[in-house]
Each structure stands twice: as structure tokens, then as C-alpha cells.
Design an enzyme around this catalytic site. Structure first.
Site, PDB file in Angstrom:
ATOM      1  CG  ASN A 135      -1.681   1.282   1.401  1.00 19.88           C
ATOM      2  OD1 ASN A 135      -1.783   2.063   0.461  1.00 19.88           O
ATOM      3  ND2 ASN A 135      -2.230   1.505   2.590  1.00 19.88           N
ATOM      4  CD1 TRP A 136       3.977   1.274  -2.661  1.00 18.62           C
ATOM      5  CD2 TRP A 136       3.768   2.185  -4.701  1.00 18.62           C
ATOM      6  NE1 TRP A 136       4.850   0.620  -3.511  1.00 18.62           N
ATOM      7  CE2 TRP A 136       4.734   1.161  -4.759  1.00 18.62           C
ATOM      8  CE3 TRP A 136       3.470   2.891  -5.876  1.00 18.62           C
ATOM      9  CZ2 TRP A 136       5.410   0.840  -5.951  1.00 18.62           C
ATOM     10  CZ3 TRP A 136       4.124   2.577  -7.051  1.00 18.62           C
ATOM     11  CH2 TRP A 136       5.080   1.563  -7.087  1.00 18.62           C
ATOM     12  CE  LYS A 137      -0.033   3.507   4.657  1.00 17.23           C
ATOM     13  NZ  LYS A 137      -0.103   3.675   6.079  1.00 17.23           N
ATOM     14  CG  HIS A 159      -5.946   2.372   4.949  1.00 16.84           C
ATOM     15  ND1 HIS A 159      -5.523   3.305   5.862  1.00 16.84           N
ATOM     16  CD2 HIS A 159      -4.942   1.463   4.834  1.00 16.84           C
ATOM     17  CE1 HIS A 159      -4.299   2.981   6.272  1.00 16.84           C
ATOM     18  NE2 HIS A 159      -3.930   1.868   5.674  1.00 16.84           N
ATOM     19  CD  GLU A 200      -2.913   5.867   6.507  1.00 17.00           C
ATOM     20  OE1 GLU A 200      -2.878   5.841   5.260  1.00 17.00           O
ATOM     21  OE2 GLU A 200      -2.005   5.378   7.208  1.00 17.00           O
ATOM     22  CD  GLU A 235      -3.768  -2.098   7.140  1.00 17.10           C
ATOM     23  OE1 GLU A 235      -2.666  -2.395   6.679  1.00 17.10           O
ATOM     24  OE2 GLU A 235      -4.343  -1.043   6.866  1.00 17.10           O
ATOM     25  N   GLY A 242       2.276   2.530  10.546  1.00 17.99           N
ATOM     26  CA  GLY A 242       3.262   3.599  10.375  1.00 17.99           C
ATOM     27  C   GLY A 242       3.965   3.997  11.664  1.00 17.99           C
ATOM     28  CB  SER A 273       4.920  -1.680  11.857  1.00 19.63           C
ATOM     29  OG  SER A 273       4.534  -0.336  12.104  1.00 19.63           O
ATOM     30  N   GLY A 320       2.661  -1.147   4.196  1.00 20.78           N
ATOM     31  CA  GLY A 320       2.769   0.258   3.831  1.00 20.78           C
ATOM     32  C   GLY A 320       4.216   0.639   3.553  1.00 20.78           C
ATOM     33  N   GLY A 321       4.849   1.265   4.531  1.00 22.78           N
ATOM     34  CA  GLY A 321       6.203   1.804   4.371  1.00 22.78           C
ATOM     35  C   GLY A 321       7.200   0.860   3.707  1.00 22.78           C
TER      36      GLY A 321
HETATM   37  P1  PGA Z   1       2.655   0.421   7.522  1.00 21.19           P
HETATM   38  O1  PGA Z   1       1.199   0.685   6.871  1.00 21.19           O
HETATM   39  O2  PGA Z   1       3.123  -0.905   6.994  1.00 21.19           O
HETATM   40  O3  PGA Z   1       3.499   1.564   7.041  1.00 21.19           O
HETATM   41  O4  PGA Z   1       2.477   0.391   8.990  1.00 21.19           O
HETATM   42  C1  PGA Z   1       0.291  -0.355   6.695  1.00 21.19           C
HETATM   43  C2  PGA Z   1      -0.968   0.172   6.036  1.00 21.19           C
HETATM   44  O5  PGA Z   1      -1.400   1.282   6.348  1.00 21.19           O
HETATM   45  O6  PGA Z   1      -1.572  -0.525   5.199  1.00 21.19           O
END
Ligand code: PGA
Length: 248
Positions: free
Chosen positions: A9-11, A94, A96, A166, A172, A212, A233-234
Site C-alpha cells: 500500500n503505497w499511500k 483503510h 486513514e 490493521e 506507520g 509495520s 505500507g512503508g
Molecule cells: P505500515 O502501513 O506498513 O506503514 O504500517 C500499513 C498500512 O497502512 O496498510
């Protein structure tokens, strides 16, 4: 038999040129695996990725979609537009988007239903905040997200939905849920699916853990019985890191 599914997930990261550089590097590293994989990228990168991943089994996903067929919704993207590009997956709900863009269980439900009319597989996110975990209401909260988010969805359609657990406090933050915490909730989610549907249906649903995930913890997360994959994500922003996670 559930095939593990690990998605990035590149956001809101990566321009087209950056997406292209990633795709070329990733294709070099990717030798094919037993794991299914996809990159969920910003809308502006999707066509580039679909083109560059053509002929591979690397999937491409969007991170959001609107629930209407089309209409006066300035700034939105429809399911038909994503299908037209050749997108395979779409993240829905998600945390966010729930936090910053007023996504609710009701809009999640509408988006899932719209996606399920077509060919794009939804990745539905759920998960509790730290306050909810500390207050001991984590299971009630996730159950409500599932019951309301999945309302009116048939068992056949349910099998096409990927659930991503999640916990918000692990996204993050570098603070991963322990494998036991992640497994406990993923097992609970499957139990809810048995209640809402039946054992056979629940058995087929892919449940990912997200929060994470990185090369150093991917193996112990993926080794849990009820965890069938990860939403990353990251650590999905660097081709070498993401490759290491897929190779867990
Ligand atoms: P993260 O994000 O791996 O950077 O914690 C996961 C996500 O939001 O899907």
C-alpha cells in the site's frame, strides 16, 4: 487451501517516474513465488504499473473508489474507470480514509457492493485504535466494522473479499502487533465470518495482517495459522524490502 496474498500500500507516495523505477527493479528481483502479490498505488500510477507488470503475475490495486456508477462527484474515481485501466484490487475502508475522509461502515459497504458487481477484488480494512484496545472493546469494534461493512453481501461474493486486519496503533508507528495479538484477532475475524456465513465460506477468505510489517518480522507474522497475508505500507516502497517480505 488459501494462497497467501501480500499486497503493498503505497499511500500518497511515488510519482509516475518513481513508480516506473520501482516496477523495473521489482520485476528484476521477482522470480515468481507461491505467494500472490500486488501493489496498491495512487490513481496516477495505476496505468503505468498495469503496463509494466503485464505478462507477470504481479497484481495492481487502487486505494479507494466511489460507490456510484458515475455522476457529479468532483474528484472521485469510479469502479468502471479502474476496470478500464485493468486494476485487479481495490483497498476499501483503510483507517486513514476513515479518519481523514469520513469513510464509514456504510460507505465501505456501498463500495464493496459496487466493486463486487464487477471484476475488481476488494481489500476491506478493519482494526481498532489503541484506546479501544486498552478499553477492552477491540473485538466489539472490529465485529461492528465487519457486520455493518459486509451487510447484504452474499457468501459467494464474500469469498472474493480480502480482509485486512490493521490495528490503527500499529500503522506507520514501527509498533507491530505481536504475532499472538495479530493471530488472535484474525482468528476472531474468521469466527465472525462463520457466524455471518458458514464454515466453508470463512475458510476460503484471505485475512491479511497490516501494521509495520517489514522484512524482519514478516516470517513470524506469516507463520500464524489464521494470517494469510500482509498489507504492507512503508516497507513496500522499496523493491528490495518488499521482495524480502514476499520471500518470507
Ligand atoms: P505500515 O502501513 O506498513 O506503514 O504500517 C500499513 C498500512 O497502512 O496498510
Amino acid at each position: 487451501m488459501r494462497i497467501p496474498f501480500i499486497a503493498g500500500n503505497w499511500k500518497m507516495f511515488k510519482t509516475r517516474a518513481e513508480a516506473e523505477a520501482f516496477a523495473l527493479e521489482f520485476k528484476e528481483l521477482y522470480q515468481g513465488t507461491d505467494v500472490r502479490t500486488a501493489i496498491c498505488a495512487p490513481f496516477t500510477d495505476l496505468a503505468t504499473l498495469v503496463k509494466l507488470f503485464e505478462g507477470t503475475d504481479i497484481g495492481v490495486g487502487a486505494q479507494n473508489v466511489h460507490f456510484a456508477e458515475d455522476g457529479a462527484y468532483t474528484g472521485e474515481i469510479s469502479v468502471r474507470m479502474l476496470e478500464d485501466i485493468g486494476v485487479d484490487y481495490c483497498i476499501v475502508g483503510h483507517s486513514e480514509r476513515r479518519q481523514y475522509f469520513a469513510e464509514t461502515n456504510e460507505t465501505v459497504n456501498l463500495k464493496l457492493k459496487k466493486l463486487l458487481e464487477g471484476s475488481i477484488r476488494p481489500i476491506m480494512c478493519c482494526g481498532e485504535s489503541l484506546e479501544q484496545r486498552d478499553a477492552g472493546v477491540l473485538f466489539d469494534f472490529v465485529k461492528e466494522q465487519l457486520v455493518e461493512g459486509l451487510a447484504g453481501i452474499s457468501a459467494d461474493d464474500m469469498k472474493k473479499i480480502v480482509i485486512a486486519y490493521e490495528p490503527i496503533w500499529a500503522i506507520g508507528t514501527g509498533r507491530t502487533a505481536s504475532p499472538e495479538q495479530a493471530e488472535e484477532m484474525c482468528a476472531f475475524i474468521r469466527q465472525i465470518l462463520i457466524e455471518l456465513y458458514d464454515e466453508e465460506t470463512a475458510d476460503e477468505v484471505i485475512i491479511q495482517y497490516g501494521g509495520s510489517v517489514k522484512p524482519a518480522n514478516a516470517t513470524e507474522i506469516m507463520n500464524q495459522d489464521e494470517i494469510d497475508g500482509a498489507l504492507v505500507g512503508g516497507a513496500s516502497l522499496k523493491a528490495a524490502d518488499f521482495m524480502q517480505i514476499i520471500d518470507f
